[in-house]
Design a protein around this motif. Structure first.
Motif, mmCIF file in Angstrom:
data_model
loop_
_atom_site.group_PDB
_atom_site.id
_atom_site.type_symbol
_atom_site.label_atom_id
_atom_site.label_comp_id
_atom_site.label_asym_id
_atom_site.label_seq_id
_atom_site.Cartn_x
_atom_site.Cartn_y
_atom_site.Cartn_z
ATOM 1 N N GLN B 35 78.424 19.234 40.449
ATOM 2 C CA GLN B 35 77.181 20.235 40.960
ATOM 3 C C GLN B 35 78.113 21.020 40.716
ATOM 4 N N ASN B 37 77.840 24.929 43.007
ATOM 5 C CA ASN B 37 76.865 26.062 43.809
ATOM 6 C C ASN B 37 77.148 27.157 43.788
ATOM 7 N N VAL B 53 70.752 28.947 48.618
ATOM 8 C CA VAL B 53 71.606 28.087 47.975
ATOM 9 C C VAL B 53 71.087 27.755 46.313
ATOM 10 N N ARG B 55 71.973 25.842 43.033
ATOM 11 C CA ARG B 55 72.603 24.220 43.136
ATOM 12 C C ARG B 55 72.186 24.171 41.158
ATOM 13 N N ARG B 107 70.881 28.461 52.709
ATOM 14 C CA ARG B 107 71.558 28.607 53.314
ATOM 15 C C ARG B 107 71.913 28.741 54.583
#
Lengths: 131, 336
Positions: B35, B37, B53, B55, B107
Motif C-alpha cells: 500500500q 500511504n 492519511v 491509503r 492521522r
C-alpha cells in the motif's frame, strides 16, 4: 581458474571497507540500508565460497538413505538433488513419512542447518554456544 | 502522484465535503510496498486544518489482501466496536480519480517503529500495563463474530481455520520455484495436530508490534487491517507471541515489548476466555511457517524482477531460521 583473489574474498574486502570507512559517515536513515548491503555481501561471499555440487551430492545420498530407512521404494537414481527434494516434499505432504518421523527430521534439520549456515551463521553458532 | 492526479483528488474532496479546499499539502509516507500511504494536510473553506492519511494500492501491488474498500469497512466496524483504530473519513471507489480505490483516515501521531518500541522504555514506561492492553484490545477485536451483515463481503467463516491456512500455504509452496521439504513437514505436522477450532471471530491477521501505534505509553491505534478475516482467535494470539515478531527481545514473549503473562491476563479478563498454552504454541509454529513462506515468496518475486528492492531480495534468506523456529516450537509441544 581466475586470477586471485576469489570473488568471495573480493566481496569480503569490499564489505569490510563499507562497514569500517563508509558506514560511520552515513546519515542515520542510510545506516540501515548500508547494513542490509553489508549483509547481502556477506551472504553472497559465503554462497560463492560454498560447494553446491558437493552439497547436492550429499543431499541425494541422504535422501536415498532416508527412503531406504523408511521402507519406501527407492527414487530413480538419475534424479538430481532438486528433483529428489521435490519428490520428498510431495511424499511428506501425502503422509508417506508419517511413520518415519525421526529419520526424516534428522535429514530436514541437517538441511535447514546447512541453509542457515549460508544465510545467517551467527544463529547457528549462538545455538551451539547455548548448548 | 502527479499534478493532474492531485488536482482530481482535491476536486473530489471538495465535492465529497461540499466545501472548497483552500489549502492542501501532500507527502508520501515511508514504508508500504503493497500500500501507498500519503500524509494529507487539508483545510476546507471556513474550517480547521485536517490531518489525514490517504491509503491506496501501490501501483505494482501483487500480494492478495483486502481491497482498500474492504479495509475501510473493517475500520468502520472496529470503530463501532470501540477498538482503537484511525477514524475512517471517506472512501472513493471511482477509478477516474486516482486510478484505483483509495480511502482517507484521520492521522494519528505516535510511534509504530518496532525497534524503538522494543528498546526505549520512555516510549512504554509501564510494560506490564501495556502488555495487558495488547490483550484487552485484541479481545475487543475478537468480540466481533459472524454473522454480520455489514461484513457479509468477508464470506462465510472457514469451518476449520487451521485446515484453511494449511491449504493456502501449500498452494503458495506449489508456486515457488524450489521444493521445501522442511516446510512441508511442518505443514504436515500442523495438519495432523489441528486443535478443535474455536467459534470463529474477526481476526486482525497481522496483530504485532509494527502495526500498533503507541502514544503516551499506550496503544493509540491498531493499523494495517489488510489481512482481517473470520478465523480462529488463537491465530492472532500466536502471531503476536511468535519468536519471529519479538524484534531482538526473545525474552519478552509478547511481541518483544511485554511479558506473555501480562498479555494473557489482559486478554483473559476482557474476553472471559482462558488461553490454552498448547493452542497458542500451535499457532506460533503456524506463524513461523507463514512468515517463512511470505519471505520465500518475496525472494522469488524479486527473481521475477517484479519488485526490486534489497530488503525483499534478502527476505528469502530468512526462511531457514523461521523453519528452524517452527521445528523448535513443534519439538517443545511434543516434549510437553
Amino acid at each position: 581458474m581466475r586470477d586471485g583473489p576469489s570473488g568471495a574474498v573480493l566481496l569480503e574486502i569490499a564489505r569490510a571497507k563499507l562497514l569500517e570507512e563508509i558506514l560511520p559517515r552515513l546519515a542515520n536513515e542510510q545506516v540501515y540500508t548500508a547494513r542490509m548491503i553489508a549483509n547481502a555481501m556477506a551472504i553472497a561471499a559465503r554462497e560463492l565460497a560454498s560447494d553446491p555440487a558437493a552439497a547436492g551430492q550429499e543431499t541425494r545420498r541422504r535422501i536415498a538413505l532416508l527412503y531406504r530407512d523408511a521402507g519406501l521404494a527407492a527414487l530413480p537414481p538419475d534424479l538430481d538433488s532438486e528433483e529428489m527434494e521435490r519428490r520428498l516434499a510431495a511424499d511428506i505432504r501425502a503422509g508417506r513419512f508419517d511413520a518415519a518421523a525421526q529419520p526424516l527430521l534428522a535429514l530436514l534439520q541437517w538441511q535447514v542447518r546447512a541453509r542457515l549456515l549460508l544465510a545467517n551463521p551467527k544463529l547457528v553458532q549462538g545455538k551451539q554456544d547455548a548448548g | 502522484m502527479d499534478e493532474a492526479a492531485r488536482a482530481r483528488l482535491i476536486a473530489w474532496l471538495a465535492e465529497a465535503r461540499g466545501r472548497s479546499v483552500v489549502a492542501a499539502e501532500m507527502a508520501r509516507l515511508a514504508g508500504g510496498a503493497i500500500q501507498e500511504n500519503w500524509a494529507l494536510t487539508l483545510r476546507f473553506a471556513g474550517s480547521e486544518e485536517e490531518r489525514l492519511v490517504l491509503r491506496r494500492d501501490a501501483p505494482a501491488s501483487i500480494r492478495s489482501s483486502r481491497s482498500r474498500a474492504e479495509e475501510f469497512w473493517v475500520l468502520e466496524a472496529m470503530r463501532a466496536a470501540s477498538v482503537p483504530v484511525p477514524e475512517p473519513v471517506a472512501l472513493c471507489t471511482d477509478p477516474a480519480v486516482l486510478g484505483g480505490p483509495f480511502f482517507l483516515m484521520r492521522r494519528i501521531e505516535g510511534v509504530a517503529d518496532p525497534r524503538r518500541l522494543v528498546r526505549d522504555d520512555r516510549l512504554i514506561p509501564d510494560r506490564p500495563a501495556f502488555g495487558a492492553s495488547l490483550g484487552t484490545v485484541l479481545a475487543r477485536i475478537h468480540a466481533t463474530r459472524p454473522p454480520r451483515p455489514d461484513l457479509g463481503w468477508l464470506g462465510p467463516p472457514p469451518a476449520d481455520p487451521a485446515a484453511f491456512r494449511i491449504r493456502t500455504y501449500r498452494a503458495a509452496l506449489d508456486r515457488l520455484a524450489t521444493p521445501q521439504p522442511a516446510i512441508e513437514w511442518v505443514l504436515r505436522w500442523l495438519e495432523r495436530s489441528r486443535p478443535e477450532p474455536h467459534p470463529p471471530s474477526l481476526i486482525h491477521g497481522d496483530y504485532r508490534i509494527g502495526n500498533i501505534m503507541v502514544a503516551d505509553g499506550k496503544i493509540a491505534v491498531v493499523l494495517d487491517w489488510e489481512f482481517a478475516d473470520w478465523g480462529d482467535p488463537d491465530e492472532d494470539v500466536g502471531w503476536l507471541c511468535a519468536h519471529c515478531w519479538r524484534f531482538g527481545r526473545p525474552d519478552r514473549e509478547a511481541g518483544g515489548v511485554a511479558r506473555r503473562s501480562d498479555f494473557y491476563r489482559g486478554y483473559e479478563a476482557a474476553s472471559g476466555r482462558a488461553i490454552a498454552p498448547h493452542r497458542t504454541a500451535y499457532w506460533e509454529a503456524m506463524a513461523a511457517i507463514r512468515w517463512a513462506i511470505i519471505a520465500l515468496e518475496q525472494g522469488g518475486r524479486h527473481r521475477a524482477e517484479q519488485e526490486p528492492g534489497l530488503e525483499a531480495a534478502l527476505s528469502g534468506r530468512m526462511a531457514p531460521q523461521l523453519v528452524e523456529e517452527a521445528m523448535a516450537v513443534i519439538a517443545a509441544i511434543e516434549h510437553a
